[in-house]
Design a protein around this motif. Structure first.
Motif, short mmCIF file in Angstrom:
data_model
loop_
_atom_site.label_atom_id
_atom_site.label_comp_id
_atom_site.label_asym_id
_atom_site.label_seq_id
_atom_site.Cartn_x
_atom_site.Cartn_y
_atom_site.Cartn_z
N ASP A 65 0.87 -1.17 0.00
CA ASP A 65 0.00 0.00 0.00
C ASP A 65 0.91 1.22 0.00
N THR A 66 1.24 1.68 -1.19
CA THR A 66 2.19 2.77 -1.35
C THR A 66 1.75 4.03 -0.64
N ILE A 67 0.47 4.36 -0.76
CA ILE A 67 -0.03 5.60 -0.15
C ILE A 67 0.08 5.53 1.37
N ALA A 68 -0.32 4.41 1.97
CA ALA A 68 -0.22 4.28 3.43
C ALA A 68 1.24 4.34 3.87
N MET A 69 2.14 3.75 3.11
CA MET A 69 3.56 3.78 3.45
C MET A 69 4.09 5.22 3.40
N LEU A 70 3.71 5.97 2.36
CA LEU A 70 4.15 7.37 2.25
C LEU A 70 3.60 8.22 3.39
N GLU A 71 2.36 7.97 3.78
CA GLU A 71 1.78 8.72 4.90
C GLU A 71 2.46 8.35 6.22
N ARG A 72 2.68 7.06 6.42
CA ARG A 72 3.34 6.59 7.64
C ARG A 72 4.75 7.18 7.78
N ASN A 73 5.45 7.33 6.64
CA ASN A 73 6.81 7.88 6.65
C ASN A 73 6.83 9.40 6.77
N THR A 121 5.92 11.40 4.36
CA THR A 121 6.20 11.97 3.04
C THR A 121 4.98 12.72 2.50
N ILE A 122 3.78 12.24 2.82
CA ILE A 122 2.55 12.93 2.41
C ILE A 122 1.68 13.17 3.65
N THR A 123 0.75 14.10 3.51
CA THR A 123 -0.15 14.44 4.61
C THR A 123 -1.38 13.53 4.60
N GLY A 124 -2.14 13.61 5.66
CA GLY A 124 -3.40 12.87 5.72
C GLY A 124 -4.37 13.31 4.64
N ALA A 125 -4.39 14.61 4.34
CA ALA A 125 -5.28 15.12 3.28
C ALA A 125 -4.88 14.55 1.92
N MET A 126 -3.58 14.40 1.69
CA MET A 126 -3.11 13.83 0.43
C MET A 126 -3.49 12.35 0.35
N ALA A 127 -3.36 11.64 1.46
CA ALA A 127 -3.74 10.22 1.48
C ALA A 127 -5.23 10.06 1.26
N LEU A 128 -6.03 10.94 1.88
CA LEU A 128 -7.47 10.88 1.70
C LEU A 128 -7.86 11.14 0.24
N ALA A 129 -7.22 12.12 -0.38
CA ALA A 129 -7.49 12.40 -1.80
C ALA A 129 -7.13 11.19 -2.66
N ALA A 130 -6.04 10.52 -2.34
CA ALA A 130 -5.64 9.32 -3.08
C ALA A 130 -6.69 8.21 -2.90
N GLN A 131 -7.18 8.04 -1.69
CA GLN A 131 -8.20 7.01 -1.45
C GLN A 131 -9.48 7.32 -2.21
N LEU A 148 -0.08 14.37 -5.74
CA LEU A 148 -1.01 14.18 -4.63
C LEU A 148 -1.34 15.50 -3.94
N ALA A 149 -0.37 16.41 -3.86
CA ALA A 149 -0.62 17.73 -3.27
C ALA A 149 -1.67 18.48 -4.10
N VAL A 150 -1.51 18.43 -5.42
CA VAL A 150 -2.49 19.09 -6.30
C VAL A 150 -3.84 18.39 -6.19
N LEU A 151 -3.83 17.07 -6.19
CA LEU A 151 -5.07 16.30 -6.11
C LEU A 151 -5.82 16.59 -4.81
N SER A 152 -5.11 16.73 -3.70
CA SER A 152 -5.79 17.00 -2.43
C SER A 152 -6.46 18.38 -2.45
N ARG A 153 -5.84 19.35 -3.09
CA ARG A 153 -6.47 20.67 -3.21
C ARG A 153 -7.67 20.62 -4.15
N LEU A 154 -7.56 19.87 -5.23
CA LEU A 154 -8.68 19.72 -6.17
C LEU A 154 -9.88 19.07 -5.48
N ARG A 155 -9.61 18.02 -4.75
CA ARG A 155 -10.68 17.26 -4.10
C ARG A 155 -11.32 18.07 -2.98
#
Length: 172
Positions: free
Chosen positions: A46-54, A56-66, A162-169
């Motif tokens: 789960d690449t997105i969960a791994m990036l959030e856990r590390n 590297t990305i914020t919770g908002a970015m992970a939510l947008a990815a989901q 993902l940063a752009v996607l989180s703002r779009l979403r």
């Protein structure tokens, strides 16, 4: 019984794709263990969960990815690979069941906002978030301007997308 000095690495005998609950896909890896017995296990990253856990990305970015991944599955884009990605017409789309048009429209809107179907950002989201490929797999198999991306460059492209996607979403 073998001593630790005699241990041989496991040898991959077969890898096949299998469906998991929640419309997820995993690799069923069959390996030979040191005693030459076949051992099968599922491998899912789960690449997105791994990036959030590390961090590297914020919770908002992970939510947008989901949310994007959910829409991607609902729009039935999961069978479309790279060459077909360039052929998707946002006015015509792909054949979907009634009720999936909203998901398809959101995915295509996001892809357009990320620079269109040929941009690295849109391709990162399509492959890593939508098709659930690993960053490394996407970087090795996809090219931009005739060259494959290095892992850290590919990760940077994904994080920026993902940063752009989180703002779009958030605005939608």
């Amino acid at each position: 019984m073998m001593s630790p000095d005699d241990e041989r690495p496991a040898r991959v005998l077969r890898i096949e794709n299998v469906s998991l609950p929640g419309d997820r896909v995993a690799d069923l890896v069959t390996e030979g263990d040191p005693d030459s017995r076949a051992v099968a296990h599922h491998r899912v990253v789960d690449t997105i969960a791994m990036l959030e856990r590390n961090g590297t990305i914020t919770g908002a970015m992970a939510l947008a990815a989901q949310e994007f991944a959910r829409d991607f599955r609902a729009a039935r884009f999961s069978g479309i690979k790279t060459s077909s990605l360039l052929k998707v017409d946002s006015t015509r789309g792909v054949d979907t069941a009634p009720g999936h048009e909203g998901a398809r429209d959101r995915v295509l809107r996001d892809i357009d906002a990320l620079g269109g179907l040929a941009s690295p950002a849109a391709r990162a989201i399509w492959h890593v978030v939508g098709l659930e490929e690993s960053i490394r797999e996407w970087a090795m198999t996809d090219t931009w301007q005739g060259k494959s991306l290095r892992y850290y460059a590919a990760q940077g492209v994904l994080v920026a997308a993902l940063a752009v996607l989180s703002r779009l979403r958030r605005r939608a």
